[in-house]
Scaffold this active site. Structure first.
Site, PDB file in Angstrom:
ATOM      1  N   ASP A   1      -4.704  20.903 -13.783  1.00  0.00           N
ATOM      2  CA  ASP A   1      -3.597  21.159 -13.469  1.00  0.00           C
ATOM      3  C   ASP A   1      -2.522  21.196 -14.630  1.00  0.00           C
ATOM      4  O   ASP A   1      -2.681  20.544 -15.553  1.00  0.00           O
ATOM      5  CB  ASP A   1      -3.055  20.276 -12.392  1.00  0.00           C
ATOM      6  CG  ASP A   1      -1.879  20.602 -11.510  1.00  0.00           C
ATOM      7  OD1 ASP A   1      -1.526  21.792 -11.557  1.00  0.00           O
ATOM      8  OD2 ASP A   1      -1.226  19.785 -10.565  1.00  0.00           O
TER       9      ASP A   1
ATOM     10  N   ASN B   1      -4.968  28.561  -3.150  1.00  0.00           N
ATOM     11  CA  ASN B   1      -4.315  29.315  -4.488  1.00  0.00           C
ATOM     12  C   ASN B   1      -3.865  30.884  -3.928  1.00  0.00           C
ATOM     13  O   ASN B   1      -3.238  31.507  -4.631  1.00  0.00           O
ATOM     14  CB  ASN B   1      -5.109  29.530  -5.646  1.00  0.00           C
ATOM     15  CG  ASN B   1      -5.103  28.145  -6.205  1.00  0.00           C
ATOM     16  OD1 ASN B   1      -6.127  27.617  -6.941  1.00  0.00           O
ATOM     17  ND2 ASN B   1      -4.008  27.291  -6.150  1.00  0.00           N
TER      18      ASN B   1
HETATM   19  C1  FPP Z   1      -3.567  24.947 -12.036  1.00  0.00           C
HETATM   20  O1  FPP Z   1      -2.371  25.333 -12.925  1.00  0.00           O
HETATM   21  C2  FPP Z   1      -4.398  25.983 -12.369  1.00  0.00           C
HETATM   22  C3  FPP Z   1      -5.266  26.851 -11.919  1.00  0.00           C
HETATM   23  C4  FPP Z   1      -4.778  26.967 -10.488  1.00  0.00           C
HETATM   24  C5  FPP Z   1      -6.202  27.491 -12.286  1.00  0.00           C
HETATM   25  C6  FPP Z   1      -7.032  26.735 -13.217  1.00  0.00           C
HETATM   26  C7  FPP Z   1      -7.951  27.764 -13.746  1.00  0.00           C
HETATM   27  C8  FPP Z   1      -8.436  27.709 -14.982  1.00  0.00           C
HETATM   28  C9  FPP Z   1      -7.928  26.567 -16.060  1.00  0.00           C
HETATM   29  C10 FPP Z   1      -9.418  28.527 -15.744  1.00  0.00           C
HETATM   30  C11 FPP Z   1     -10.753  28.828 -15.053  1.00  0.00           C
HETATM   31  C12 FPP Z   1     -11.778  29.360 -15.724  1.00  0.00           C
HETATM   32  C13 FPP Z   1     -12.682  30.261 -15.044  1.00  0.00           C
HETATM   33  C14 FPP Z   1     -13.758  30.758 -16.098  1.00  0.00           C
HETATM   34  C15 FPP Z   1     -12.752  30.431 -13.812  1.00  0.00           C
HETATM   35  P1  FPP Z   1      -0.906  25.597 -11.987  1.00  0.00           P
HETATM   36  O2  FPP Z   1      -0.842  27.043 -12.121  1.00  0.00           O
HETATM   37  O3  FPP Z   1      -0.870  25.013 -10.536  1.00  0.00           O
HETATM   38  O4  FPP Z   1       0.070  24.760 -13.111  1.00  0.00           O
HETATM   39  P2  FPP Z   1       1.580  24.264 -12.645  1.00  0.00           P
HETATM   40  O5  FPP Z   1       1.341  23.191 -11.487  1.00  0.00           O
HETATM   41  O6  FPP Z   1       2.136  23.655 -13.865  1.00  0.00           O
HETATM   42  O7  FPP Z   1       2.142  25.426 -12.196  1.00  0.00           O
END
Ligand code: FPP
Length: 236
Positions: free
Chosen positions: A12, A60
Site C-alpha cells: 500500500d 479496486n
Molecule cells: C495500493 O496502493 C497498491 C495497489 C492497488 C496496486 C499494487 C500493485 C503493485 C505494486 C504492482 C503489482 C505487480 C504486478 C506484476 C501485477 P494505493 O494505490 O492504494 O496507494 P494509496 O493508498 O497511497 O493511494
C-alpha cells in the site's frame, strides 16, 4: 535462516508516494513493480517458501478506468522485464483470485509465466489479482457443496476446507505485512491469516527495502506464537 514459510504483503501507499513527489498515481505503481522484483528476489534468497502479494483487489475496480487499465497492464511490464531473472532465480509464479474478470491479455501473460516457471523449485511468488477473501470463501463453500452433492466428499473440517481455497497446497501465512501505516486487512486472505503475525509499517510500498523486510523478519522472530494454546513457540 528463519521459520518463515509464507509472507503475505499488502503493498500500500503507491498513490501517496507519487502525490508527495507531484507525480501521477501511476508512477507510484510503476515504482511498485520494481519493488516487487527486488523484494521477491531477496525473499527467495532468504529461503522464504512463499510470498503472496496483493496486486489487485475485487474492490479496486472502483478506481478510475485509467488507473484500473494501468494496473492491469502491470503484469505485462513485470514479466517482460523480469521473467528471465525469475527463471534464473528458480522462482515459481502462481496467481490467486477470480480470473474471469481479468482482461485476457493480462491473464494470458500470467498463464504463460505460470507455465514457464512450473518446474522451478524455489520460492512461490504468488500474485493476488482480482482477489477478495470473502469471495474466495464463498466460492470454496460452493465448490464443496457441489462435491458433496455429487458424492465426492462427505465431510469437511478446518484443514480440508483449505483444499477448496485458491491457496490450496500453499503453506499457512506466518507473517502479514502492510505498508503505508494503514491498519486493516482489507479482505486479504481472510481464512489464511487466522494465526499469522501482523506487522504494519509506515513505509510506502515504493520505498520498502530489503532492509525493511529484514526488520519485519527480525520483529517476527521475537514474537511468541501460541496458536491459541499455552506453549510458547518462539519463531527463531
Ligand atoms: C495500493 O496502493 C497498491 C495497489 C492497488 C496496486 C499494487 C500493485 C503493485 C505494486 C504492482 C503489482 C505487480 C504486478 C506484476 C501485477 P494505493 O494505490 O492504494 O496507494 P494509496 O493508498 O497511497 O493511494
Amino acid at each position: 535462516m528463519n521459520n518463515l514459510n509464507h509472507i503475505a504483503i499488502i503493498m500500500d501507499g503507491n498513490g501517496r508516494w507519487a502525490k508527495e513527489r507531484n507525480l501521477p498515481r501511476t508512477m507510484g505503481h510503476k515504482k511498485g513493480v520494481e519493488k516487487v522484483r527486488e523484494i521477491a528476489i531477496y525473499a527467495n534468497k532468504l529461503g522464504v517458501k512463499c510470498l503472496t502479494l496483493y496486486a489487485f483487489s475485487t474492490e479496486n475496480w472502483k478506481r478510475p478506468e485509467t488507473e484500473v487499465n494501468y494496473l492491469m497492464s502491470l503484469p505485462k511490464v513485470f514479466f517482460k522485464s523480469y521473467l528471465k531473472e525469475i527463471m534464473e532465480n528458480n522462482i515459481v509464479i502462481r496467481m490467486v483470485g477470480d480470473m474471469e474478470r481479468i482482461p485476457s491479455e493480462a491473464r494470458e501473460i500470467f498463464e504463460s509465466a505460470i507455465e514457464q516457471t512450473k518446474n522451478n523449485t524455489g520460492m512461490v511468488l504468488n500474485f493476488a489479482m482480482n482477489y477478495g477473501g470473502q469471495n474466495e470463501i464463498v466460492k470454496a463453500a460452493l465448490k464443496f457443496a457441489n462435491d458433496y452433492k455429487e458424492g465426492k466428499k462427505d465431510s469437511l473440517d478446518e484443514e480440508s476446507f483449505k483444499d477448496y481455497l485458491y491457496t490450496a497446497g500453499l503453506p499457512d501465512v506466518d507473517l502479514m505485512i502492510r505498508t503505508s501505516n494503514e491498519q486493516r486487512i482489507s479482505n486479504f486472505l481472510l481464512y489464511q491469516l487466522a494465526y499469522s503475525e501482523f506487522i504494519f509499517t509506515d513505509t510506502y510500498w515504493p520505498d520498502f527495502s530489503c532492509e525493511d523486510l529484514d526488520k519485519c523478519i527480525e520483529e517476527f522472530n521475537h514474537r511468541t506464537r501460541r496458536f491459541g494454546g499455552l506453549n510458547e513457540t518462539k519463531n527463531n
